[in-house]
Design an enzyme around this catalytic site. Structure first.
Site, PDB file in Angstrom:
ATOM      1  N   GLU A 182      10.134 -13.909   5.566  1.00 22.17           N
ATOM      2  CA  GLU A 182      11.219 -13.855   4.934  1.00 22.17           C
ATOM      3  C   GLU A 182      12.377 -13.435   5.726  1.00 22.17           C
ATOM      4  OE1 GLU A 182       9.469 -10.899   2.133  1.00 22.17           O
ATOM      5  OE2 GLU A 182       7.864 -12.110   1.668  1.00 22.17           O
ATOM      6  N   LEU A 213       9.433 -16.024  -1.214  1.00 24.52           N
ATOM      7  CA  LEU A 213       8.960 -14.756  -1.050  1.00 24.52           C
ATOM      8  C   LEU A 213       7.539 -14.344  -1.647  1.00 24.52           C
ATOM      9  CD1 LEU A 213      11.631 -11.849  -2.711  1.00 24.52           C
ATOM     10  CD2 LEU A 213       9.184 -11.637  -1.539  1.00 24.52           C
ATOM     11  N   GLU A 251       4.080 -12.748   0.427  1.00 26.41           N
ATOM     12  CA  GLU A 251       3.367 -12.642   1.854  1.00 26.41           C
ATOM     13  C   GLU A 251       1.862 -13.219   1.829  1.00 26.41           C
ATOM     14  OE1 GLU A 251       4.996 -10.427  -0.325  1.00 26.41           O
ATOM     15  OE2 GLU A 251       6.546  -9.849   1.047  1.00 26.41           O
ATOM     16  N   GLN A 273       8.138  -8.288   6.270  1.00 25.42           N
ATOM     17  CA  GLN A 273       9.199  -7.382   6.288  1.00 25.42           C
ATOM     18  C   GLN A 273       8.955  -5.912   6.571  1.00 25.42           C
ATOM     19  OE1 GLN A 273      12.392  -8.075   3.487  1.00 25.42           O
ATOM     20  NE2 GLN A 273      12.724  -9.336   4.790  1.00 25.42           N
ATOM     21  N   PHE A 274       7.923  -5.296   5.764  1.00 18.48           N
ATOM     22  CA  PHE A 274       7.634  -3.999   6.285  1.00 18.48           C
ATOM     23  C   PHE A 274       5.968  -4.108   5.771  1.00 18.48           C
ATOM     24  CE2 PHE A 274      12.091  -3.705   5.131  1.00 18.48           C
ATOM     25  CZ  PHE A 274      12.560  -2.425   6.038  1.00 18.48           C
ATOM     26  N   PHE A 328       4.135  -4.258   2.557  1.00 20.35           N
ATOM     27  CA  PHE A 328       3.982  -5.389   1.845  1.00 20.35           C
ATOM     28  C   PHE A 328       3.030  -6.346   2.539  1.00 20.35           C
ATOM     29  CE2 PHE A 328       8.818  -4.351   1.567  1.00 20.35           C
ATOM     30  CZ  PHE A 328       8.486  -3.640   0.661  1.00 20.35           C
ATOM     31  N   ILE A 329       2.298  -5.646   3.349  1.00 21.45           N
ATOM     32  CA  ILE A 329       1.455  -6.470   3.983  1.00 21.45           C
ATOM     33  C   ILE A 329      -0.075  -6.793   3.481  1.00 21.45           C
ATOM     34  CG2 ILE A 329       0.106  -4.571   5.571  1.00 21.45           C
ATOM     35  CD1 ILE A 329       0.756  -6.359   8.000  1.00 21.45           C
ATOM     36  N   HIS A 363       8.273   1.774   2.722  1.00 25.85           N
ATOM     37  CA  HIS A 363       8.817   1.069   3.730  1.00 25.85           C
ATOM     38  C   HIS A 363       8.355   2.010   5.022  1.00 25.85           C
ATOM     39  CE1 HIS A 363      11.443  -0.837   0.874  1.00 25.85           C
ATOM     40  NE2 HIS A 363      11.894  -1.663   2.066  1.00 25.85           N
TER      41      HIS A 363
HETATM   42  C1  LIG Z   1       6.296  -7.811  -1.631  1.00 27.02           C
HETATM   43  C2  LIG Z   1       7.966  -7.586  -0.930  1.00 27.02           C
HETATM   44  N1  LIG Z   1       7.976  -8.178  -0.043  1.00 27.02           N
HETATM   45  C3  LIG Z   1       9.262  -8.110   0.517  1.00 27.02           C
HETATM   46  C4  LIG Z   1      10.412  -7.121   0.078  1.00 27.02           C
HETATM   47  C5  LIG Z   1      11.330  -6.994   0.823  1.00 27.02           C
HETATM   48  N2  LIG Z   1      12.698  -7.247   0.011  1.00 27.02           N
HETATM   49  C6  LIG Z   1      13.156  -6.478  -0.890  1.00 27.02           C
HETATM   50  S1  LIG Z   1      14.129  -6.949  -2.057  1.00 27.02           S
HETATM   51  C7  LIG Z   1      13.697  -8.646  -1.330  1.00 27.02           C
HETATM   52  C8  LIG Z   1      14.464  -9.940  -2.162  1.00 27.02           C
HETATM   53  C9  LIG Z   1      14.166  -9.896  -3.702  1.00 27.02           C
HETATM   54  O1  LIG Z   1      15.000 -11.154  -4.109  1.00 27.02           O
HETATM   55  P1  LIG Z   1      15.087 -11.040  -5.663  1.00 27.02           P
HETATM   56  O2  LIG Z   1      13.807 -11.078  -6.352  1.00 27.02           O
HETATM   57  O3  LIG Z   1      15.814 -12.394  -5.992  1.00 27.02           O
HETATM   58  O4  LIG Z   1      15.707  -9.729  -6.354  1.00 27.02           O
HETATM   59  P2  LIG Z   1      17.239  -9.331  -5.865  1.00 27.02           P
HETATM   60  O5  LIG Z   1      17.238  -8.371  -4.881  1.00 27.02           O
HETATM   61  O6  LIG Z   1      18.127 -10.627  -5.383  1.00 27.02           O
HETATM   62  O7  LIG Z   1      17.909  -8.806  -7.258  1.00 27.02           O
HETATM   63  C10 LIG Z   1      12.936  -8.541  -0.452  1.00 27.02           C
HETATM   64  C11 LIG Z   1      12.282  -9.717   0.479  1.00 27.02           C
HETATM   65  C12 LIG Z   1       9.520  -6.360  -1.018  1.00 27.02           C
HETATM   66  N3  LIG Z   1      10.308  -5.323  -1.318  1.00 27.02           N
HETATM   67  N4  LIG Z   1       8.433  -6.547  -1.403  1.00 27.02           N
END
Ligand SMILES: Cc1ncc(C[n+]2csc(CCOP(=O)(O)OP(=O)(O)O)c2C)c(N)n1
Ligand SMILES: Cc1ncc(C[n+]2csc(CCOP(=O)(O)OP(=O)(O)O)c2C)c(N)n1
Ligand SMILES: [Mg+2]
Ligand SMILES: [Mg+2]
Lengths: 325, 362, 325, 362
Positions: free
Chosen positions: C29, C58, C60, C82-83, C86-87, C129
């Site tokens: 991501e 998005l 994992e 990413q962190f 989320f693994i 995180h």
């Molecule tokens: C399971 C997971 N993977 C990765 C992340 C890191 N992360 C935080 S917000 C985000 C993007 C989320 O996008 P969206 O669902 O469109 O919501 P938005 O932030 O655009 O409102 C990511 C990849 C996370 N928080 N949780």
């Protein structure tokens, strides 16, 4: 007082708890009409109906996620995962939410659910059906991990798990699901979580074990007796949080300890036990704490699985090693 | 009937107001009192004010990472206003605007992003689930909760909110699928703001719309203009009413835009074309609704001034509350791991206390 | 020889490996145009194009599953999570397939991939995180788990991980991502997996640690010196399979050992280390092996996270305990 | 063009033969040589023979748990026959019939269910992924593999096979979604046999069809009569050709039925209405195709006899091979954990060997 095997004892515990408390639900794959692939939920669908005993779509992550939601909403879901090899999909919700919601909300929300799964090798099952990965769970703050080793324990521990205010992973040793029948009181009784049980007293060496390995330890204890070694056996019952006091008390007495588990050795729970003994009772130790465990490999398929699981011979060898240290 | 009327597979999208705030759908314009309409506007203003403040606080080092909601005011306010008291909200982490309406004062949200667990200890009775950081993980939890309400035969629906990125997670699939199978009283609200951090919507899925994903689960899905507070309100309200009445789940895709960075740790200019941002600025949900109110003779300079002053006061008060909130104590980090503290935690707590006291003494 | 921080060293390693071997891919991501949320993949998209550096949807689980497929098909995917929080979604494919395909097919198929994730607390990050759950991984037969503690190590270890024939989980201590710059040779070099490093020699007590804790150990060693304790520091580098020999050799010399890690204590890797020492070097031990670790709780949010992570004070206290045993 | 012609949302399903084996779709009846048609029939007979034998062996204690394929002959044979040599198969664990066609002799499948890892060490060059027991987990793996072929610009497609239950897993969602986004040359074949152990299709998803789930991922999905080997063959072939040509993924739902128990450890009579089973017996894919061949003048008693004799011989040979296959050695369980054996495994191996030798000596 009927003689039951573990499958029947699990079923009895569920039935008793469901009768006692309307908020207890049973959910999972094939737990309804089919009564579970091991028949642990047999009869519950007929007695309690499809609103309290329900089959879900085939998704362990979905089961876990919705179970968390049900628990937050005041239910006490008992979710079954068909085999431990399919439980990894539940880890995200277990770690991120079930285990943490109480802390996250400073005690406002809680997740009183039970995640049940059969575990362990020895029944000639296909790939992914024979693993013992309890050590993945016995390190997650906020949950409890419980393993019964007998029908009577299965009933008393599962009932406590259902009533516990926090999430409990309840792992059932399927190798001995039907191996023994024993008298299981049909009156109400609970076995407290977090407390180990001294299965057999002894003065020379403590074996710490759980689940199907308790039977192996008992077999070994008899053989050891012939070699004049008086073995004490501790059945942990709750793997996490562990009853350190029981372990230390025993080792302070015997001065020798051996852990027996089916999981791989490296990173297994035997390490935590050995480390705890080392930390709290080093000066009482007459020999190193040894571990007889599954191998650090993938559990082999049926044709070679016997090489994998600890047996009496391997345990005895380690006892001799300890005694002659 | 709004649901079922707009077929996402035909590219149809529900709108009441166009980008200028003119009514383009008189038939479905909700008939609301002036008070209610002003209420919408007020909530949007407060949301934006609280958002701007949080961003500034982060820049001043007074807050940790914070995810701005700018651009989401209509979808957050419209959806939360559509809920009944008994409903439950499973919010998106960007949902400050919705939380406030559901009885969670702003300082909770501030506390959360400042890094204090007390921010998720919502006031008693607030039917709001805490933010879930693992993207989309609130979805099956919300469905489970809704299923519980159904089992208890309570007239109660769950509004489950999330982003476009979240639709890629297995949690979305599971939540939607379980909801379909169990006919759970759940409404899925996708705040499609076109980006998941730097990943554009088109990279998230090859489906033309998010709304059409409902086809996979056997219940209706629809697109709504997410910058049109009236459209969002009407669609979500109908979906919640339907859910409460046993009519099953609905997926609503709100077409909106994240006007700011993903979080204060992000720099959207690295990956996002400026023209796109510019184009969406013209669709600002607040400006649009202001135009509508003005055309209706409701909006006046005076009103704006009063509402903005009130918003400023509310936000200042929230800052004050958050910044003067007691810090968690050392014990607090142990206390809520289990209902009853197990011996090993007692031991660790004692050890840590001794170490900390020693450190203080030095 | 440029001075680089860990972020830059990771990037350099990836760039070198991608130049050397066409089959190396970077996926995850925000790893493309955005260059990763920590900028570890910055510039790679521009240099290698979207067929070799690509953003995924998005998920994992999706990342892990497709990475396994790519690896089976002859690629060497380096997948970023990413962190670490989320693994958990990756665990099913990691355990069931990445770790097992070689064994399942008797060596016919293999899964040479790297799963990278930043881990650890201390940067005032939001919930989920800040965790250190390496012990979940350091018990999965068939994978390797690697943690660098410095820029130069990051480069050499990551390059070895990319070339390794088996799946490697590569965890990056984000607390020190940018904390130090050091000279990182821009010539080709590899640091072997499976070998620990003696960071500092000493004769009184061995500290075993990894990642960001190596810096804490170094700080402590200086302070301990003032108290006339000569500390040896071992940086494990590879957590699994562990370099037991290095640990045992050191403890045989010093007779005292202390493990420092950020993960919770119970079931953490410190247990495995203590258990191994107990098993192999009991008679050399002058005191129990102690563990200074994160607490057995959810990592607290920023306002209280400092209570959680081991610091010099807590480590020193344990050193004193050991020395005065 | 078959794909795109049958809209699952309209309840359309592709069929060449009806239940009696009569051609109902002349336009799309594939024009195949007699040899090829007999080849289909031959493979279906071998599959059923091998299946019946495995079931019997399990009952005799000569095999572990085994999942019978009875009823799936047409979908397995039709789909595998549609593949080109360069394609890859990611099979369902029930896919004995498909494996054989892809160059994996039956004794491998037997070895697998007997419990010997050698059963997944397929012959060199067989482009078949081993069975994956975690339901649906082959799906994203197959997609990743297909993506790799695309990156390498190889003309190659992946056929990914799974059951109706598998569509509920996140792995299905991820595989489908990634395939759509990356336009991977993958064909998803759902062998919808109406049951996932005891859970009926309706409990798996509220969607009327599995095929319509493709809508969520932006590529075509279609239903095909899974007991009609010609329909399966034609649809899968077109989908694979399209994938290889860069036309992206397709979801094919094959409408079929599990005529036996889930596995030898299951007793389907506990949960499945007998009438349903009876009704499906009339749709037996082998009988139906035999009727077709007979009408075409191809099938004769003589042919049946010859083919059945050949099938019996092949299966007997497979049993022989499987039962006389060398047992894994103790070393084998360690040897393949890593490319190079790490020291701790050397140590464990040595210890275990000593223990086993001691045991033998006693
Ligand atoms: C399971 C997971 N993977 C990765 C992340 C890191 N992360 C935080 S917000 C985000 C993007 C989320 O996008 P969206 O669902 O469109 O919501 P938005 O932030 O655009 O409102 C990511 C990849 C996370 N928080 N949780
Ligand atoms: C992840 C996972 N969960 C549960 C199981 C146990 N299980 C094996 S087969 C099966 C049903 C699968 O149904 P379906 O996908 O329809 O395929 P079928 O067996 O009907 O061909 C289940 C639940 C499993 N193997 N993997
Ligand atoms: Mg978004
Ligand atoms: Mg099925």
């Amino acid at each position: 007082m009927p003689a039951l095997n573990i499958v029947e004892a699990v079923r009895l515990a569920l039935r008793e708890e469901m009768r006692r408390d309307d908020s207890v639900l049973v959910m999972g794959e094939d737990v309804g009409k089919n009564g579970g692939v091991f028949r642990t939920t047999e009869g519950l669908f007929d007695e309690f109906g499809e609103e309290r005993v329900f089959d879900t779509p085939l998704s362990e992550n979905g089961i876990m996620g919705t179970a968390v939601g049900l628990a937050v909403n005041g239910f006490r879901p008992v979710a079954e995962i068909q085999f431990m090899g399919f439980i990894y999909y539940t880890l995200n919700h277990l770690i991120c939410h079930a285990a943490r919601l109480r802390n996250r909300t400073r005690g406002n929300l809680s997740v009183p659910l039970v995640l049940r799964a059969p575990y362990g090798a020895g029944i000639r099952a296909p790939e992914h059906h024979s693993e013992s990965t309890e050590a993945l769970f016995a390190q997650i703050p906020g949950i409890k991990v419980v393993v019964p080793s007998s029908p009577a324990d299965a009933k008393g521990l599962l009932k406590s798990a259902v009533r516990d205010p926090d999430p409990v992973v309840f792992l059932e040793p399927k190798k001995i699901y039907r191996a023994v029948k024993e008298e299981v009181p049909d009156i109400e009784y609970l076995i407290p979580l977090g407390k180990a049980k001294v299965v057999k007293e002894g003065k020379d060496l403590t074996i710490i074990c759980w689940g199907a390995m308790v039977k192996v330890a008992e077999e070994v204890a008899l053989k050891a007796q012939e070699e004049k070694v008086d073995v004490e056996i501790i059945d942990l019952r709750t793997l996490y949080p562990m009853d350190r006091e029981a372990v230390i008390n025993s080792v302070e007495k015997t001065g020798r300890a051996l852990v027996v588990h089916e999981a791989p050795k490296a990173g297994g729970l035997g390490a935590e036990i050995a480390a705890t003994i080392n930390e709290k009772a080093l000066l009482r130790l007459k020999a190193p704490v040894l571990r007889v465990t599954g191998q650090d490999i993938t559990v082999p398929m049926p044709k070679t699985e016997d090489y994998y699981i600890p047996d009496a011979e391997r345990v005895l060898r380690s006892i001799r090693k300890i005694m002659s240290f | 009937m709004i649901i079922g009327k707009y077929d996402p597979l035909k590219g149809e999208r529900f709108q009441v107001l166009d980008e200028t705030g003119a009514v383009v759908n008189e038939e479905l314009e909700p008939q609301l009192t002036e008070e209610k309409l002003v209420g919408f506007y007020r909530q949007m203003l407060i949301s934006r004010t609280a958002d701007t403040k949080a961003f500034a606080m982060q820049r001043e080092g007074r807050m940790g990472t914070y995810p701005p909601l700018k651009g989401h005011e209509a979808v957050q306010v419209g959806s939360a206003m559509a809920m009944e008291a008994e409903d439950w909200l499973f919010p998106h982490y960007r949902d400050l605007g919705a939380l406030l309406i559901r009885g969670v004062p702003i300082h909770f949200v501030y506390l959360y992003w400042i890094g204090n667990e007390a921010g998720s200890r919502f006031p008693d009775g607030a039917r709001v689930f805490p933010f879930t950081v693992p993207v989309g993980s609130q979805i099956p939890i919300g469905v489970g909760h809704a299923l519980g309400a159904k089992l208890r035969k309570e007239k109660q629906a769950a509004l489950i909110s999330f982003g476009d990125g979240a639709t890629s997670e297995g949690d979305f699939h599971d939540g939607m699928n379980f909801a379909g199978v169990f006919n759970a009283p759940a409404v899925f609200l996708c705040q499609n703001n076109k980006w998941a951090i730097s990943v554009p919507r088109e990279r998230q899925t090859a489906a033309k719309t998010i709304a059409q994903k409902a086809v996979a689960y056997g219940f209706p899905g629809m697109q709504v203009d997410g910058n049109d507070v009236l459209a969002v309100f009407s669609a979500v309200k109908e979906a919640l009413d339907k859910a409460r009445a046993g009519g099953g789940p609905t997926l609503i895709e709100a077409d909106t835009y994240r006007m700011s960075d993903h979080t204060t740790a992000d720099d959207a200019s690295r990956y996002r074309p400026e023209e796109e941002v510019k184009a969406w600025e013209k669709k600002d949900p607040i400006v649009r609704f202001r135009n509508y109110l003005r055309a209706k003779g409701i909006w006046k300079e005076e009103l704006e001034k009063n509402l903005q002053e009130e918003a400023d006061k509310i936000v200042e008060e929230a800052v004050h509350q958050a910044e003067n909130f007691p810090l968690p104590e050392l014990e607090d980090i142990f206390r809520y791991t289990y209902k009853e503290m197990p011996p090993h935690l007692e031991e660790e707590l004692a050890e840590l206390k001794a170490a900390v006291e020693k450190r203080k003494a030095d």
